[in-house]
Scaffold this motif. Sequence first.
Motif, PDB file in Angstrom:
ATOM      1  N   LYS A 116       0.847  -1.199   0.000  1.00  0.00           N
ATOM      2  CA  LYS A 116       0.000   0.000   0.000  1.00  0.00           C
ATOM      3  C   LYS A 116       0.881   1.247   0.000  1.00  0.00           C
ATOM      4  CE  LYS A 116      -3.946   2.320   0.708  1.00  0.00           C
ATOM      5  NZ  LYS A 116      -3.426   3.678   0.644  1.00  0.00           N
ATOM      6  N   LYS A 117       0.658   2.115  -0.995  1.00  0.00           N
ATOM      7  CA  LYS A 117       1.430   3.352  -1.089  1.00  0.00           C
ATOM      8  C   LYS A 117       0.962   4.364  -0.045  1.00  0.00           C
ATOM      9  CE  LYS A 117       2.054   2.973  -6.120  1.00  0.00           C
ATOM     10  NZ  LYS A 117       1.730   3.585  -7.427  1.00  0.00           N
ATOM     11  N   VAL A 118       1.895   5.110   0.531  1.00  0.00           N
ATOM     12  CA  VAL A 118       1.534   6.197   1.440  1.00  0.00           C
ATOM     13  C   VAL A 118       0.948   7.351   0.642  1.00  0.00           C
ATOM     14  CG1 VAL A 118       2.454   7.943   3.011  1.00  0.00           C
ATOM     15  CG2 VAL A 118       3.203   5.564   3.215  1.00  0.00           C
ATOM     16  N   VAL A 119       1.575   7.675  -0.485  1.00  0.00           N
ATOM     17  CA  VAL A 119       1.111   8.754  -1.360  1.00  0.00           C
ATOM     18  C   VAL A 119       0.642   8.134  -2.666  1.00  0.00           C
ATOM     19  CG1 VAL A 119       1.754  10.841  -2.609  1.00  0.00           C
ATOM     20  CG2 VAL A 119       2.728  10.397  -0.341  1.00  0.00           C
ATOM     21  N   ALA A 120      -0.619   8.359  -3.025  1.00  0.00           N
ATOM     22  CA  ALA A 120      -1.158   7.813  -4.267  1.00  0.00           C
ATOM     23  C   ALA A 120      -0.476   8.465  -5.463  1.00  0.00           C
ATOM     24  CB  ALA A 120      -2.667   8.036  -4.331  1.00  0.00           C
ATOM     25  N   GLY A 121      -0.211   7.672  -6.466  1.00  0.00           N
ATOM     26  CA  GLY A 121       0.430   8.184  -7.672  1.00  0.00           C
ATOM     27  C   GLY A 121       1.240   7.098  -8.342  1.00  0.00           C
ATOM     28  N   GLN A 122       2.022   7.482  -9.345  1.00  0.00           N
ATOM     29  CA  GLN A 122       2.815   6.526 -10.108  1.00  0.00           C
ATOM     30  C   GLN A 122       4.283   6.586  -9.714  1.00  0.00           C
ATOM     31  OE1 GLN A 122       1.441   4.311 -12.390  1.00  0.00           O
ATOM     32  NE2 GLN A 122      -0.478   5.094 -11.578  1.00  0.00           N
ATOM     33  N   TRP A 123       4.847   5.417  -9.426  1.00  0.00           N
ATOM     34  CA  TRP A 123       6.277   5.326  -9.137  1.00  0.00           C
ATOM     35  C   TRP A 123       7.049   5.234 -10.443  1.00  0.00           C
ATOM     36  CZ3 TRP A 123       7.230   1.368  -4.579  1.00  0.00           C
ATOM     37  CH2 TRP A 123       6.557   1.831  -3.427  1.00  0.00           C
ATOM     38  N   GLY A 124       8.251   5.804 -10.448  1.00  0.00           N
ATOM     39  CA  GLY A 124       9.085   5.712 -11.636  1.00  0.00           C
ATOM     40  C   GLY A 124       9.796   4.385 -11.763  1.00  0.00           C
ATOM     41  N   ALA A 125       9.869   3.605 -10.679  1.00  0.00           N
ATOM     42  CA  ALA A 125      10.537   2.301 -10.663  1.00  0.00           C
ATOM     43  C   ALA A 125      10.140   1.591  -9.372  1.00  0.00           C
ATOM     44  CB  ALA A 125      12.056   2.464 -10.734  1.00  0.00           C
ATOM     45  N   LEU A 126      10.497   0.333  -9.254  1.00  0.00           N
ATOM     46  CA  LEU A 126      10.239  -0.388  -8.005  1.00  0.00           C
ATOM     47  C   LEU A 126      11.243   0.030  -6.939  1.00  0.00           C
ATOM     48  CD1 LEU A 126       8.755  -2.573  -6.381  1.00  0.00           C
ATOM     49  CD2 LEU A 126      10.375  -4.249  -7.338  1.00  0.00           C
ATOM     50  N   GLU A 127      12.500   0.176  -7.342  1.00  0.00           N
ATOM     51  CA  GLU A 127      13.565   0.515  -6.403  1.00  0.00           C
ATOM     52  C   GLU A 127      13.886   2.006  -6.459  1.00  0.00           C
ATOM     53  OE1 GLU A 127      16.823  -2.251  -5.791  1.00  0.00           O
ATOM     54  OE2 GLU A 127      16.106  -3.408  -7.493  1.00  0.00           O
ATOM     55  N   ALA A 128      14.336   2.518  -5.330  1.00  0.00           N
ATOM     56  CA  ALA A 128      14.759   3.912  -5.265  1.00  0.00           C
ATOM     57  C   ALA A 128      15.996   4.110  -6.141  1.00  0.00           C
ATOM     58  CB  ALA A 128      15.065   4.300  -3.817  1.00  0.00           C
ATOM     59  N   PRO A 129      16.225   5.333  -6.648  1.00  0.00           N
ATOM     60  CA  PRO A 129      17.418   5.605  -7.451  1.00  0.00           C
ATOM     61  C   PRO A 129      18.686   5.254  -6.689  1.00  0.00           C
ATOM     62  CG  PRO A 129      15.873   7.435  -7.577  1.00  0.00           C
ATOM     63  CD  PRO A 129      15.352   6.514  -6.515  1.00  0.00           C
ATOM     64  N   ALA A 130      19.677   4.731  -7.412  1.00  0.00           N
ATOM     65  CA  ALA A 130      20.929   4.322  -6.776  1.00  0.00           C
ATOM     66  C   ALA A 130      21.710   5.514  -6.251  1.00  0.00           C
ATOM     67  CB  ALA A 130      21.781   3.536  -7.771  1.00  0.00           C
ATOM     68  N   ASP A 131      21.530   6.679  -6.891  1.00  0.00           N
ATOM     69  CA  ASP A 131      22.258   7.890  -6.484  1.00  0.00           C
ATOM     70  C   ASP A 131      21.542   8.521  -5.302  1.00  0.00           C
ATOM     71  OD1 ASP A 131      23.760  10.133  -6.212  1.00  0.00           O
ATOM     72  OD2 ASP A 131      23.168  11.066  -8.104  1.00  0.00           O
ATOM     73  N   VAL A 132      21.901   8.075  -4.100  1.00  0.00           N
ATOM     74  CA  VAL A 132      21.207   8.567  -2.910  1.00  0.00           C
ATOM     75  C   VAL A 132      21.485  10.041  -2.652  1.00  0.00           C
ATOM     76  CG1 VAL A 132      21.121   6.321  -1.801  1.00  0.00           C
ATOM     77  CG2 VAL A 132      23.117   7.775  -1.454  1.00  0.00           C
ATOM     78  N   ASP A 133      22.569  10.576  -3.246  1.00  0.00           N
ATOM     79  CA  ASP A 133      22.892  11.983  -3.034  1.00  0.00           C
ATOM     80  C   ASP A 133      22.194  12.883  -4.044  1.00  0.00           C
ATOM     81  OD1 ASP A 133      24.596  11.372  -0.932  1.00  0.00           O
ATOM     82  OD2 ASP A 133      26.269  10.969  -2.297  1.00  0.00           O
ATOM     83  N   GLY A 134      21.563  12.257  -5.046  1.00  0.00           N
ATOM     84  CA  GLY A 134      20.886  13.043  -6.071  1.00  0.00           C
ATOM     85  C   GLY A 134      19.502  13.461  -5.621  1.00  0.00           C
ATOM     86  N   PRO A 135      18.688  13.988  -6.561  1.00  0.00           N
ATOM     87  CA  PRO A 135      17.324  14.425  -6.224  1.00  0.00           C
ATOM     88  C   PRO A 135      16.495  13.261  -5.710  1.00  0.00           C
ATOM     89  CG  PRO A 135      17.999  15.191  -8.410  1.00  0.00           C
ATOM     90  CD  PRO A 135      19.029  14.210  -7.970  1.00  0.00           C
ATOM     91  N   ALA A 136      15.654  13.543  -4.744  1.00  0.00           N
ATOM     92  CA  ALA A 136      14.797  12.502  -4.169  1.00  0.00           C
ATOM     93  C   ALA A 136      13.816  11.995  -5.218  1.00  0.00           C
ATOM     94  CB  ALA A 136      14.036  13.072  -2.967  1.00  0.00           C
ATOM     95  N   ALA A 137      13.472  10.715  -5.130  1.00  0.00           N
ATOM     96  CA  ALA A 137      12.487  10.143  -6.044  1.00  0.00           C
ATOM     97  C   ALA A 137      11.139  10.809  -5.818  1.00  0.00           C
ATOM     98  CB  ALA A 137      12.385   8.638  -5.795  1.00  0.00           C
ATOM     99  N   LYS A 138      10.449  11.107  -6.910  1.00  0.00           N
ATOM    100  CA  LYS A 138       9.162  11.781  -6.804  1.00  0.00           C
ATOM    101  C   LYS A 138       8.054  10.883  -7.327  1.00  0.00           C
ATOM    102  CE  LYS A 138      10.990  16.495  -7.262  1.00  0.00           C
ATOM    103  NZ  LYS A 138      10.941  17.771  -8.023  1.00  0.00           N
ATOM    104  N   VAL A 139       6.942  10.907  -6.581  1.00  0.00           N
ATOM    105  CA  VAL A 139       5.754  10.177  -7.001  1.00  0.00           C
ATOM    106  C   VAL A 139       4.936  11.095  -7.888  1.00  0.00           C
ATOM    107  CG1 VAL A 139       3.642   9.056  -6.237  1.00  0.00           C
ATOM    108  CG2 VAL A 139       5.745   8.802  -4.903  1.00  0.00           C
ATOM    109  N   VAL A 140       4.590  10.613  -9.088  1.00  0.00           N
ATOM    110  CA  VAL A 140       3.811  11.423 -10.021  1.00  0.00           C
ATOM    111  C   VAL A 140       2.346  11.329  -9.645  1.00  0.00           C
ATOM    112  CG1 VAL A 140       3.189  11.775 -12.433  1.00  0.00           C
ATOM    113  CG2 VAL A 140       5.491  10.978 -11.837  1.00  0.00           C
ATOM    114  N   PRO A 141       1.684  12.460  -9.351  1.00  0.00           N
ATOM    115  CA  PRO A 141       0.269  12.411  -8.971  1.00  0.00           C
ATOM    116  C   PRO A 141      -0.583  11.813 -10.078  1.00  0.00           C
ATOM    117  CG  PRO A 141       1.222  14.572  -8.522  1.00  0.00           C
ATOM    118  CD  PRO A 141       2.221  13.823  -9.342  1.00  0.00           C
ATOM    119  N   VAL A 142      -1.685  11.179  -9.671  1.00  0.00           N
ATOM    120  CA  VAL A 142      -2.601  10.583 -10.634  1.00  0.00           C
ATOM    121  C   VAL A 142      -3.401  11.685 -11.303  1.00  0.00           C
ATOM    122  CG1 VAL A 142      -4.522   8.992 -10.935  1.00  0.00           C
ATOM    123  CG2 VAL A 142      -2.767   8.530  -9.227  1.00  0.00           C
ATOM    124  N   ALA A 143      -3.493  11.629 -12.626  1.00  0.00           N
ATOM    125  CA  ALA A 143      -4.255  12.634 -13.362  1.00  0.00           C
ATOM    126  C   ALA A 143      -5.706  12.589 -12.937  1.00  0.00           C
ATOM    127  CB  ALA A 143      -4.144  12.371 -14.866  1.00  0.00           C
TER     128      ALA A 143
END
Length: 217
Positions: A94-121
């Motif tokens: 169950k997702k905490v924030v509804a929307g679309q994930w860009g991948a199953l796993e978080a980006p490998a670059d932990v120092d880069g921009p945080a992964a963002k959940v795309v809101p549902v249209a």
Amino acid sequence: APATPAAATTAAPPARPRVRYDWFQSPTHVTVEVFAKKVRQEAAKITFGAKSLAVSIDLGDGASFELDVHLFADIEPPASRVTYLTTKVEIKLKKVVAGQWGALEAPADVDGPAAKVVPVAGGAGGGGGGGGGGTKRAKNWDKIAAEIEDEKPEGEEALNALFKQIYKDGSDEQRMAMVKSFTESGGTVLSTNWDDVGKKEVVPTPPDGMEAKKWNE
């Protein structure tokens, strides 16, 4: 001349089961499928964290399946569940924030921009049902096509799969008809015609040469 001892032979080790996994999502859930057949619940250890999933399945004969994922976004562990099916283990997160994930796993670059959940249209409001929101499936179709022959159900399993597909794709009236006919007939009748079965009690119709009886007879 002394006999030459026969060369020692060793039996080839049994082929280890090939297990793969896949995932897909809806606006509110991520589902991970592990395609291991007939897994017993006691042979699996599956744990959820706020942003993690760990899977360990004992496949027998010393083989195991291991999966440890740092998830793309936060989930609600208490609202997530595991279902053990004949052909796979299904893990629904169950997702905490509804929307679309860009991948199953978080980006490998932990120092880069945080992964963002795309809101549902169109938002989460509005009327009922429907699979709106454009479910995104992250699937390697070429790989699945090459392996699908190993996954085809047969016999009773294929028949059950067909019934499940009919139920899934049917209208509300067709689903009610299937439940009512199957329940009232003791599993001997399965109808999708609500106009027919909705008006009367469905009478058991056993195969030729057999007699329908109540469970306590």
